[in-house]
Design an enzyme around this catalytic site. Structure first.
Site, PDB file in Angstrom:
ATOM      1  N   GLY A  99     -13.741 122.671 -21.261  1.00 45.32           N
ATOM      2  CA  GLY A  99     -13.660 124.130 -21.276  1.00 45.32           C
ATOM      3  C   GLY A  99     -14.575 124.725 -20.228  1.00 45.32           C
TER       4      GLY A  99
ATOM      5  N   LEU B  96     -17.433 130.882 -20.427  1.00 49.49           N
ATOM      6  CA  LEU B  96     -18.865 131.107 -20.253  1.00 49.49           C
ATOM      7  C   LEU B  96     -19.670 129.953 -20.813  1.00 49.49           C
ATOM      8  CD1 LEU B  96     -19.224 134.872 -21.113  1.00 49.49           C
ATOM      9  CD2 LEU B  96     -19.423 133.774 -18.893  1.00 49.49           C
ATOM     10  N   ALA B  97     -19.268 129.489 -22.003  1.00 49.44           N
ATOM     11  CA  ALA B  97     -20.041 128.447 -22.661  1.00 49.44           C
ATOM     12  C   ALA B  97     -19.985 127.143 -21.856  1.00 49.44           C
ATOM     13  CB  ALA B  97     -19.510 128.231 -24.075  1.00 49.44           C
TER      14      ALA B  97
ATOM     15  N   ARG C 220     -16.874 146.305 -36.369  1.00 51.99           N
ATOM     16  CA  ARG C 220     -15.426 146.153 -36.203  1.00 51.99           C
ATOM     17  C   ARG C 220     -14.680 146.002 -37.513  1.00 51.99           C
ATOM     18  NH1 ARG C 220     -15.821 142.185 -30.967  1.00 51.99           N
ATOM     19  NH2 ARG C 220     -16.371 143.887 -29.579  1.00 51.99           N
TER      20      ARG C 220
ATOM     21  N   HIS D 110      -8.796 139.025 -32.988  1.00 48.16           N
ATOM     22  CA  HIS D 110      -9.527 139.085 -31.743  1.00 48.16           C
ATOM     23  C   HIS D 110     -10.466 137.910 -31.515  1.00 48.16           C
ATOM     24  CE1 HIS D 110     -11.680 140.840 -28.432  1.00 48.16           C
ATOM     25  NE2 HIS D 110     -12.805 140.872 -29.091  1.00 48.16           N
TER      26      HIS D 110
ATOM     27  N   ARG E 120     -18.723 139.279 -36.080  1.00 49.74           N
ATOM     28  CA  ARG E 120     -19.505 139.291 -34.853  1.00 49.74           C
ATOM     29  C   ARG E 120     -19.645 140.717 -34.336  1.00 49.74           C
ATOM     30  NH1 ARG E 120     -18.284 139.722 -29.613  1.00 49.74           N
ATOM     31  NH2 ARG E 120     -16.053 139.330 -29.806  1.00 49.74           N
TER      32      ARG E 120
HETATM   33  C1  FAD Z   1      -9.876 140.897 -24.709  1.00 50.60           C
HETATM   34  C2  FAD Z   1     -11.222 140.399 -25.130  1.00 50.60           C
HETATM   35  C3  FAD Z   1     -12.364 141.135 -24.826  1.00 50.60           C
HETATM   36  C4  FAD Z   1     -13.615 140.684 -25.195  1.00 50.60           C
HETATM   37  N1  FAD Z   1     -14.709 141.439 -24.894  1.00 50.60           N
HETATM   38  C5  FAD Z   1     -15.942 140.981 -25.214  1.00 50.60           C
HETATM   39  C6  FAD Z   1     -17.093 141.732 -24.866  1.00 50.60           C
HETATM   40  O1  FAD Z   1     -17.017 142.805 -24.276  1.00 50.60           O
HETATM   41  N2  FAD Z   1     -18.300 141.230 -25.178  1.00 50.60           N
HETATM   42  C7  FAD Z   1     -18.444 140.033 -25.828  1.00 50.60           C
HETATM   43  O2  FAD Z   1     -19.565 139.620 -26.051  1.00 50.60           O
HETATM   44  N3  FAD Z   1     -17.358 139.299 -26.159  1.00 50.60           N
HETATM   45  C8  FAD Z   1     -16.114 139.741 -25.877  1.00 50.60           C
HETATM   46  N4  FAD Z   1     -15.008 139.003 -26.232  1.00 50.60           N
HETATM   47  C9  FAD Z   1     -15.180 137.664 -26.820  1.00 50.60           C
HETATM   48  C10 FAD Z   1     -15.533 136.656 -25.738  1.00 50.60           C
HETATM   49  O3  FAD Z   1     -14.846 136.950 -24.559  1.00 50.60           O
HETATM   50  C11 FAD Z   1     -15.203 135.231 -26.109  1.00 50.60           C
HETATM   51  O4  FAD Z   1     -15.624 134.957 -27.392  1.00 50.60           O
HETATM   52  C12 FAD Z   1     -15.910 134.265 -25.184  1.00 50.60           C
HETATM   53  O5  FAD Z   1     -15.643 134.594 -23.858  1.00 50.60           O
HETATM   54  C13 FAD Z   1     -15.529 132.840 -25.452  1.00 50.60           C
HETATM   55  O6  FAD Z   1     -16.074 132.016 -24.450  1.00 50.60           O
HETATM   56  P1  FAD Z   1     -15.985 130.458 -24.516  1.00 50.60           P
HETATM   57  O7  FAD Z   1     -16.662 129.951 -23.314  1.00 50.60           O
HETATM   58  O8  FAD Z   1     -16.478 129.986 -25.824  1.00 50.60           O
HETATM   59  O9  FAD Z   1     -14.437 130.110 -24.483  1.00 50.60           O
HETATM   60  P2  FAD Z   1     -13.254 130.545 -23.489  1.00 50.60           P
HETATM   61  O10 FAD Z   1     -13.684 131.489 -22.467  1.00 50.60           O
HETATM   62  O11 FAD Z   1     -12.117 130.888 -24.365  1.00 50.60           O
HETATM   63  O12 FAD Z   1     -12.930 129.218 -22.710  1.00 50.60           O
HETATM   64  C14 FAD Z   1     -12.245 128.148 -23.283  1.00 50.60           C
HETATM   65  C15 FAD Z   1     -12.004 127.107 -22.228  1.00 50.60           C
HETATM   66  O13 FAD Z   1     -11.554 125.925 -22.850  1.00 50.60           O
HETATM   67  C16 FAD Z   1     -10.449 125.404 -22.158  1.00 50.60           C
HETATM   68  N5  FAD Z   1      -9.697 124.617 -23.123  1.00 50.60           N
HETATM   69  C17 FAD Z   1      -9.244 124.988 -24.343  1.00 50.60           C
HETATM   70  N6  FAD Z   1      -8.650 123.949 -24.948  1.00 50.60           N
HETATM   71  C18 FAD Z   1      -8.735 122.907 -24.105  1.00 50.60           C
HETATM   72  C19 FAD Z   1      -8.297 121.550 -24.149  1.00 50.60           C
HETATM   73  N7  FAD Z   1      -7.681 121.039 -25.201  1.00 50.60           N
HETATM   74  N8  FAD Z   1      -8.521 120.775 -23.056  1.00 50.60           N
HETATM   75  C20 FAD Z   1      -9.165 121.262 -21.952  1.00 50.60           C
HETATM   76  N9  FAD Z   1      -9.610 122.525 -21.886  1.00 50.60           N
HETATM   77  C21 FAD Z   1      -9.384 123.329 -22.937  1.00 50.60           C
HETATM   78  C22 FAD Z   1      -9.772 126.570 -21.561  1.00 50.60           C
HETATM   79  O14 FAD Z   1      -9.008 126.179 -20.428  1.00 50.60           O
HETATM   80  C23 FAD Z   1     -10.977 127.429 -21.166  1.00 50.60           C
HETATM   81  O15 FAD Z   1     -11.459 126.996 -19.934  1.00 50.60           O
HETATM   82  C24 FAD Z   1     -13.742 139.455 -25.882  1.00 50.60           C
HETATM   83  C25 FAD Z   1     -12.608 138.723 -26.193  1.00 50.60           C
HETATM   84  C26 FAD Z   1     -11.352 139.215 -25.858  1.00 50.60           C
HETATM   85  C27 FAD Z   1     -10.150 138.477 -26.336  1.00 50.60           C
END
Ligand code: FAD
Ligand code: FES
Lengths: 646, 253
Positions: A41, A44-45, A338, A409, A443
């Site tokens: 993935g 951000l994380a 929310r 969401h 959250r």
């Molecule tokens: C429209 C929207 C607006 C938001 N606005 C805000 C905000 O203003 N402030 C805030 O704090 N949060 C906000 N959030 C929440 C926040 O964006 C997400 O919770 C956060 O970005 C998740 O980050 P992540 O790195 O955990 O996962 P993600 O960014 O979802 O990344 C997941 C990654 O995993 C990869 N992946 C998934 N499954 C597999 C697999 N089987 N094999 C290989 N790769 C895989 C994907 O390709 C991707 O690269 C928002 C969410 C949405 C939907």
């Protein structure tokens, strides 16, 4: 149960993380080069973790589904990111951010984790500024802030309505630098298909190369799951199309426990559903609630007339508008958390006051803001969101109120992790939305970005070393062992089985059916009766999938139908534990609202006596009932109260 | 609404592609372009054929994953939107719509409408960053940045990396994409120390990967869904010349 050791360090809350860092084990530079880490993935994380671990000197491999790490769903976050900088001098502090997050989560998150999150929040902002993230600034050249729901201070940093984009591009740039330096290898268009566990430890993954269908094996000393949330089990959500909980389910099947699956966040401000062709829902950022006022008509006949197209919202006078959030929650008004805003909208619509043609919509109105601030200021703050709204709905939001309705969401639940973000499988870590750790039952806005980056930049680089320090005696992980062979074989068999079904229903059809069950019976308002209905329906859907799905194309080339089918199979399983978890939790808390458990005023009623625990699910094998364990939550430093935003 | 669709089909990188024609009817004007393709795909699966492959993810105009060349325009006829934000109300009933992938040498076709855009990532890897590693950075407010500069940097940083600029350019130049990143970082104090080396390395990589030259027709600006301005290209050219002169002077010394 000793399997659920949360490993919270001893001592005062404010000293735990400092003490942990001072006493943890480290890996020396020469040994770092010998250790391999897989990150799945690039949100951000994942990106922040991979970049930081690479910079430390570990050998990192990172995988994502899309064609570039920069596409991850994090890019879509609009509103902002929280930090306890107190630049506004409005009374913010680490303690207050901690307190707001615990309270916002309705006292269902771990104190120590949340405190650490608040503690490192300030470093995130500094880090991002150093990377060249163009946060909004005021005329003095200082960083600007806005307010988000559930807080009475202004602590949210933002970059127009594209904060997630800018933060992700920051993390992506750090990642790109490490790719260039050779410490990180990037594998795009690869989907994780299984986790490989050797002698009880996570030792690698199996992927499918989405371009040519090749099944590949990858070994490492530790694996990080950063695959985001599972909101797409509801079919229509604000999540990107590729968001999925499949990797988390694979880990669950391999022995990682799954925590609080029923904690799903419904966001109050999304564009309402239009037609059955619809593929996803679009969020209108929470930041809009800073200046937008939410209302429905006071008179039911007005609502009916609007629905029938006989009356325009602009024709309704102030006296005839019900600003129901301001009415019910004078202290927080339109900025209640929310879950509360979502339920209040549903309550009004269920009572017949909805304004969308379907009856499910309320107004978000900028009239007062435009009068007070002028159109230019409103445009500067929200211009891109207004443009987005107009492009989708074909209505000018400067002239007419926006129409909004709640939608799925975010998922607070996820893989269970301890203080070190390690799952119940040694060597398997989970971060970002994929874990369950910091947000309890709800959250707060702008806290997901904070958590993803906190985990990746500032937590994992420490806690993983504590684990990896024991791994320096292990040689490179061979992918020729029995475990890898078996895992690869079972992935291939699963794919062949899906292709061989050649049934009558398309993946999308079944996915819509799943979404329907989940939204209607395991959605915003839940009750035992409906949940008990959902469980057998999901079992039937699972059977239907495995006997009647139709996937065309082949195994050895790019095949989006197959990709969707694999994820759907896992989503059905995940939905089953969501429903079971929702059924066992006989209380209302945060995003989990059980209609049987409410106060006289209709507010959520928690039951701390019996449910102050994390519901942690263990997979027991195909066709076996999963078992739930409890991690009791102890509040040592915070005074647990009933949430009150009035 | 009813449409006739002429869509590019190609099995893989090496296969020979061709247009195929499909008829689709009863489409709501509120349907998005990609939802219209979803509907077509479901009917193809119903008929046991392979659905049309296209890239997409966020479906709200921010991830940059989608990108179709529609009736001769990257992202279609509407202005300032990506393909996923385009709605069928922008077309007339009964219209014939031609749908192709991005066509540019550095973007080989993977299947149907999907191209390989990793070349853009490779350019970023040559220096589209500030080399700050995690930790040890000053307070976010330690260096003040004027609102004007921050806003300008933000405008450049809005690029979503979709590649429409390359697809729009008859020379397949990536100047708009590269210059947006160069500008963002050149405008901010954090990006200044590496500005000279960054622009040289990124431009060299762009040439290396087979992107063409900019001949100032600015189709890129006209088609950019995020309205990235051509002034970025001018700034990059200045940065490039300054960097060249500076490096020549330093070698003389
Ligand atoms: C429209 C929207 C607006 C938001 N606005 C805000 C905000 O203003 N402030 C805030 O704090 N949060 C906000 N959030 C929440 C926040 O964006 C997400 O919770 C956060 O970005 C998740 O980050 P992540 O790195 O955990 O996962 P993600 O960014 O979802 O990344 C997941 C990654 O995993 C990869 N992946 C998934 N499954 C597999 C697999 N089987 N094999 C290989 N790769 C895989 C994907 O390709 C991707 O690269 C928002 C969410 C949405 C939907
Ligand atoms: S799908 Fe993300 S920009 Fe179109």
């Amino acid at each position: 149960m000793n399997t659920l050791d949360s490993k919270i360090p001893e001592g005062q809350l404010s000293e735990k993380w400092t003490k942990y860092k001072a006493s943890q084990k480290l890996v020396n530079p020469a040994n770092k080069r010998k250790l391999d880490v897989i990150v799945v993935g690039t949100g951000l994380a994942g990106s922040s973790a991979a970049a930081s671990l690479g910079a430390l000197g570990f050998n990192v491999k990172i995988f994502c589904i899309s064609d570039s790490p920069r596409r991850a769903h994090s890019i879509a976050a609009q509103g902002g990111i929280n930090a306890a900088k107190n630049y506004q001098n409005d009374g913010d502090s680490v303690d207050r951010l901690f307190y707001d997050t615990i309270k916002g989560g309705d006292y269902r998150a771990r104190e120590a984790n949340v405190y650490r999150l608040a503690e490192v929040s300030n470093s995130i902002i500094d880090q991002c500024v150093a990377q060249g993230v163009p946060f909004a600034r005021d005329y003095s050249g200082m960083l600007d802030n806005r307010s988000f729901g559930g807080a009475q201070v202004s602590r949210t940093f933002y970059a127009k309505g594209q904060t997630g984009q800018q933060l992700l591009l920051g993390a992506y740039s750090a990642l790109s630098k490490e790719i260039k330096a050779g410490t990180v290898e990037m594998y795009e268009r690869r989907e994780m298909m299984d986790l490989v566990v050797v002698d009880g430890r996570a030792r690698g993954i199996i992927t499918r190369n989405l371009q040519n269908g090749e099944i590949e094996r990858w070994g490492a000393h530790a694996v990080v799951i950063a695959t985001g949330g599972y909101g797409n089990v509801y079919f229509l959500s604000t999540n990107a199309m590729n968001c999925n909980g499949s990797a988390a389910v694979q880990c669950y099947h391999k022995g990682a426990f799954f925590a609080n699956p029923c904690f799903v966040q419904i966001h109050p401000t999304c564009i309402p559903v239009k037609g059955d062709y619809q593929s996803k829902l679009t969020l209108m950022s929470e930041s809009l609630r800073n200046d937008g006022r939410i209302w429905v008509p006071k008179k039911i006949e007005d609502a009916v007339a609007i629905r029938e197209g006989k009356l325009k919202p602009t024709e309704i006078t102030e006296e005839d508008r019900d600003y129901y959030l301001e009415r019910r929650y004078p202290a927080f008004g339109n900025l209640v958390p929310r879950d509360i805003a979502s339920r209040a909208a549903k309550e009004r619509c269920d009572a017949g006051y909805g304004v969308a043609p379907s009856g499910y919509g309320v107004y978000l109105d900028f009239k007062t803001a435009i009068e007070r601030l002028g159109r230019d200021k409103v445009e500067a703050r929200y211009g891109n969101l207004f443009q987005m709204y107009e492009k989708i709905v074909d209505v000018d939001p400067y002239e007419n109120p926006m129409m909004i309705y709640p939608a799925v969401h975010y998922t607070m639940g996820g893989l269970w992790v301890d203080y070190e973000l390690q799952t119940t499988i040694p060597g398997l870590f989970a971060t970002g939305e994929a874990n369950f750790s910091d947000h309890g039952a709800n959250r707060l806005g702008a806290s997901a970005l904070m958590q993803g980056l906190a985990d990746g930049y500032f937590v994992l680089p420490y806690t993983m070393q504590n684990y990896l320090s024991d791994q320096i005696y292990e040689s490179k992980v061979s992918t020729e062992t029995e475990e890898f062979v078996v895992a690869e074989k079972s992935v291939k068999e699963k794919l062949e089985k899906i292709m061989a079904i050649k049934g009558e229903k398309t993946v999308d059809t079944l996915q819509r059916e799943l979404g329907h069950i989940m939204w209607e019976y395991v959605g915003m308002g839940r009750n035992a009766q409906n949940l008990q209905k959902a469980i057998p329906m999901l079992e039937d859907l699972k059977k239907e999938f495995w006997s009647n799905v139709r996937v065309t194309g082949d195994l050895t080339s790019l095949n989006p139908e197959l990709e969707k089918a694999v994820r759907l199979a896992d989503h059905i399983e995940l939905s089953q534990i969501i429903a079971k978890d929702a059924l066992q939790r006989e209380e209302s808390c945060g995003g989990h609202y059980r209609e049987e458990f409410v106060t006289e005023e209709g507010e959520a009623k928690r039951n701390d006596q019996d449910f102050m625990f994390v519901g942690v699910w263990e997979y027991k094998g195909k066709d076996q009932e999963p078992v739930m364990h409890k991690e009791d939550l102890k509040y040592e430093f915070i005074n647990v109260q009933q949430r009150n935003y009035k | 609404m009813d449409f006739t669709l002429k869509i590019w089909r190609q099995e893989n990188r090496k296969a020979k592609g061709r247009f195929e024609t499909y008829k689709i009817s009863n489409i709501s004007p509120d349907c998005s372009f990609l939802e219209m393709l979803d509907i077509l795909n479901e009917s193809l699966v119903d008929k046991l054929s392979h659905p049309i492959c296209f890239d997409h993810d966020c479906r709200e105009g921010i991830c940059g994953m989608c990108g179709l060349y529609i009736n001769g325009h990257p992202h279609g006829p509407d202005s300032a939107v990506t393909t996923c934000q385009l709605h069928m109300r922008k077309f007339s009933d009964g219209e014939t719509i031609t749908i192709e992938p991005w066509r540019a040498k550095p973007f080989p076709i993977i299947r149907d409408l999907i191209v390989d855009r990793t070349a853009l990532d490779k350019i970023i890897q040559e220096g589209g960053y500030v080399s700050a590693t995690t930790g040890g950075v000053p307070d976010g407010n330690a260096i003040l940045i004027s609102k004007h500069k921050a806003d300008e940097a933000m405008d450049s940083a809005s690029c979503i990396g979709c590649g429409a600029c390359v697809a729009a350019c008859k020379n397949a130049s990536a100047m708009l994409f590269v210059s947006a990143k160069v500008s963002q970082l050149a405008l901010l104090p954090q990006g200044k120390p590496e500005a000279a080396i960054r622009v040289q390395n990124m431009v060299a990589k762009m040439d290396d990967l087979g992107f063409g030259n900019c001949t100032n027709t600015y189709a890129c600006e006209a088609e950019c869904p995020k309205q990235i301005k051509r002034s970025n290209i001018a700034r990059m050219n200045r940065e490039f010349i300054c960097a060249k002169v500076a490096s020549e002077e330093s070698t003389k010394r």
